[in-house]
Design an enzyme around this catalytic site. Structure first.
Site, PDB file in Angstrom:
ATOM      1  N   LYS A 121      46.050  54.025 -19.345  1.00  0.00           N
ATOM      2  CA  LYS A 121      45.079  54.623 -20.268  1.00  0.00           C
ATOM      3  C   LYS A 121      44.357  55.801 -19.633  1.00  0.00           C
ATOM      4  CE  LYS A 121      44.469  50.294 -22.812  1.00  0.00           C
ATOM      5  NZ  LYS A 121      45.501  49.544 -22.103  1.00  0.00           N
ATOM      6  N   GLU A 196      34.228  53.598 -18.999  1.00  0.00           N
ATOM      7  CA  GLU A 196      33.877  54.657 -19.947  1.00  0.00           C
ATOM      8  C   GLU A 196      32.648  54.229 -20.734  1.00  0.00           C
ATOM      9  OE1 GLU A 196      37.247  55.152 -22.504  1.00  0.00           O
ATOM     10  OE2 GLU A 196      36.798  53.391 -23.715  1.00  0.00           O
ATOM     11  N   ARG A 288      54.134  50.220 -28.744  1.00  0.00           N
ATOM     12  CA  ARG A 288      54.834  49.016 -29.179  1.00  0.00           C
ATOM     13  C   ARG A 288      54.421  48.708 -30.604  1.00  0.00           C
ATOM     14  NH1 ARG A 288      50.468  45.654 -29.267  1.00  0.00           N
ATOM     15  NH2 ARG A 288      48.896  45.936 -27.648  1.00  0.00           N
TER      16      ARG A 288
END
Length: 668
Positions: A121, A196, A288
């Site tokens: 990520k 974050e 996916r």
């Protein structure tokens, strides 16, 4: 669509519901199927439904479903020519995708390079920033200050809410980082995490994309997945309610741009947080199929798994996707107790039945019912502690959102769920909550409303259900019949209750999971039913598994199922679980005051830096259990002295096992 490769046999490198879902599409396409299974899954439904199955020795994911070498070897041994990864486990592993292709097998997923680009990520955020997709900037955990709070610690790989922690105090950041790393390593084999900003009050909105190898990328609408627990989705719907056309267009364009930027093919999902002021921020791209893909299938009429296979064969998509139709809402049924910290539950699932479902995995749902069931388990299976506790997904489609929500809530309310405690009641209450009805959605809804959604049910209907259970028990004893199903209840012939004397009989029950006790006193004689507290109730018919009562002139039917001492009562009036108690309460097994008992079966994975004799503060984490792929903190119940610490790292513990004892400090 055109073709260049033909797939003949698919191995699904996964288990449970997604394996069964892929098998369903393979059967439709005339493709053979191969299952893999751990020792814990030897009798699982997906194993029995496949054309062939290969054992993966062991139970833990790290020894079985996360072993790419074993999965490739299984595919070759069983004669498969393609591998579908499902979701979770190795579905987003570029290394596994390359291993599949290196073995000469077709990988039913995006190119390994695209998986790698989005697999981390942190790297994905860099790529999306370069592509002009709006996003949050990652923070250096060594440099964050109180002004940066709240924070989100997040696993760099994987998904499903694992390896995520919200941090509201800087003092807890180190513990959150350690817990997230541990959980990520156990679930995905990679302990990288990042930090974050955490957006309070934001919505979770994602866009389904499907791309072929010829340059076409579809945006198949967006889904709102804001109702979450522990950062894992619980209720999803499409289209996302309350989004303006401009914001919807922005999200779709950003998702298509993201897919194009990495040469993506196959099915994928681009996830965003939408802030309170309507600004979108890129979260991640899941390379996916998503758990919640059924809602998209219901409104588009597409079979996304079949399209994944066709794209892997080289087929070209039409220039534009079909227009969506109506609204679909999905709820995930979990074997867990929301009122007790979402504790996963284990045990035998005796029955799972959703009235109105024509067939499992229907694409789209058949007939006017508009109900679809995607279940990972079948009747009689044992729900263990090694894997995710999701039992099934129930999806409702209707022309409008209000109709779909009402249809889903009604289906869940009428469901026959005989087994471990589930989140069914919470799902029904959430769907019918005024805030959900008004589409006032955000990711904190379930946690904020948890006490309200888990509030104690009205005991009056449950008490009537207990009376019905007592009468069914009397019918069973009188007729000498087992608790098996019967076509219809038999009318009560009052003179026929020869073995039930007219003096009051007593039957005691305890409700699950709230523990409320119901003491039912009744008599059956020529004058009919008399029962304490049920003066206006008349017995119409009784059988070992069905009782009909007339309550204040309204006839109610109760279906009764008995498994050992547990009694399941199902009715449109009330559905509940009762435990039959002995006539005289047996003494409870005594444990020392201050004992910390294992709330579920699991494995001790960490112990804090404590020793017997140390003073501990109330609420301080003492040890961590891993069960069903999640970590669970066991904290000190009181301030006092740690007198015993029986837990050991790596030790398997049963429900109720004593892990430690804290002697409460006087006056604490």
């Amino acid at each position: 669509m055109t073709d260049s490769t033909k797939v003949s046999v698919v191995l699904v490198a996964n288990r449970g519901e997604i394996a069964r879902r892929v098998f369903r599409s393979c059967r439709t396409l005339g493709i053979g199927t191969v299952a893999v299974y751990s020792d814990a899954d030897a009798d699982a439904a997906h194993v029995h439904e496949a054309d062939a199955a290969v054992r993966l020795p062991g139970n833990a994911p790290a020894d079985t479903y996360l072993r790419g070498d074993l999965l490739v070897a299984a595919a070759l041994a069983a004669g498969a020519d393609a591998v579908h990864p499902g979701y979770g486990f190795l579905s987003e592993s570029a290394e596994f995708a390359r291993a599949v292709e290196a073995a000469g097998l077709v990988w039913i997923g995006p190119p390994p390079e695209a998986v790698e680009a989005m697999g981390s990520k942190t790297r994905a955020k860099e790529l999306m920033a370069a592509a002009g997709v709006p996003l949050f900037s990652a923070l250096d955990p060594r440099k964050v200050t109180a002004a940066d709070l709240p924070l989100l610690v997040k696993a760099a790989v994987g998904g499903g809410g694992r390896g995520m922690r919200v941090v509201r105090e800087l003092a807890s950041l180190d513990d959150a980082l350690a817990a997230a790393r541990s959980e990520a390593a156990a679930a995905f084999g990679d302990d990288e995490v990042f930090v974050e900003p955490y957006a309070e009050g934001a919505r979770h909105v994602e866009v389904q994309v499907l791309a072929d190898t010829h340059g076409t990328v579809w945006a198949l609408g967006e889904r709102d997945c804001s109702l979450q627990r522990r950062h894992q989705k619980v209720i999803e719907e499409t289209p996302a309610p309350g989004l303006g056309d401009a914001l919807r267009g922005t999200l779709h364009e950003a998702a298509v741009r993201a897919a194009h930027s990495i040469g993506y093919t196959g099915a994928g999902t681009v996830e965003f947080l939408v802030s309170r002021d309507g600004r979108p921020y890129f979260l991640e791209m899941n390379t996916r199929l998503q758990v919640e893909h059924p809602v998209t299938e219901c409104v588009t009429g597409l079979d996304l798994v079949a399209l994944q296979i066709r794209v892997a064969e080289g087929a070209a998509l039409p220039p534009a996707p079909p227009a969506p139709r109506g609204h679909a809402v999905e709820a995930r049924l979990y074997a867990e107790d929301p009122a007790r910290g979402w504790q996963p539950q284990a045990g035998t699932l005796h029955r799972l039945d959703i009235p109105g479902v024509d067939a499992e995995f229907a694409v789209p749902p058949g007939g006017d019912a508009g109900l679809r069931l995607d279940a990972g388990v079948t009747d009689g299976e044992v729900i263990g502690v090694h894997y995710d506790p999701m039992l099934a997904k129930v999806t409702a489609w209707a022309p409008t959102r209000a109709e779909a929500v009402r249809r889903l809530a009604d289906a869940l309310r009428r469901a026959r769920l005989h087994g471990p405690v589930t989140n069914r009641d919470l799902l029904v209450r959430a769907l019918l909550h005024p805030e959900f009805a008004a589409a006032r959605l955000d990711t904190g809804f379930l946690e904020r409303r948890l006490d309200e959604l888990c509030g104690r049910a009205d005991t009056a209907p449950v008490r009537v259900a207990a009376l019905a259970a007592a009468l069914a028990d009397a019918a069973r004893r009188t007729e000498g019949r087992s608790a098996g199903p019967v076509p219809a209840p038999v009318p009560v012939r009052l003179g026929g209750w020869r073995n039930v004397p007219s003096q009051p009989q007593r039957k005691r029950f305890r409700g699950e999971p709230d523990g409320e006790e119901y003491d039912i006193a009744y008599a059956l004689g020529r004058g009919g039913l008399t029962a304490d507290g049920f003066e206006r109730t008349r017995l119409v018919a009784a059988a070992p598994d069905r009782v009909v009562l007339d309550i204040d002139g309204v006839r109610r039917t109760f279906d009764i199922a008995v498994y050992a001492e547990r009694v399941f009562v199902d009715s449109p009036f009330v559905s509940c679980v009762l435990t039959a108690l002995p006539r005289f309460a047996a003494p409870e097994e005594l444990t020392a005051p201050g004992s910390l008992l294992a709330p579920m079966p699991g494995t001790v994975i960490r112990i804090g830096e404590f020793s017997p004799g140390d003073r501990v503060e109330a609420g301080r984490p003492l040890l961590w259990l891993e069960a069903m792929k999640m970590e669970h903190v066991i904290a000190a119940p009181v301030t006092g002295t740690l007198t015993e610490l029986t837990a050991e790292v790596g030790r398997q513990v049963e429900l109720g096992a004593v892990l430690a004892v804290v002697k409460e400090e006087t006056g604490s």
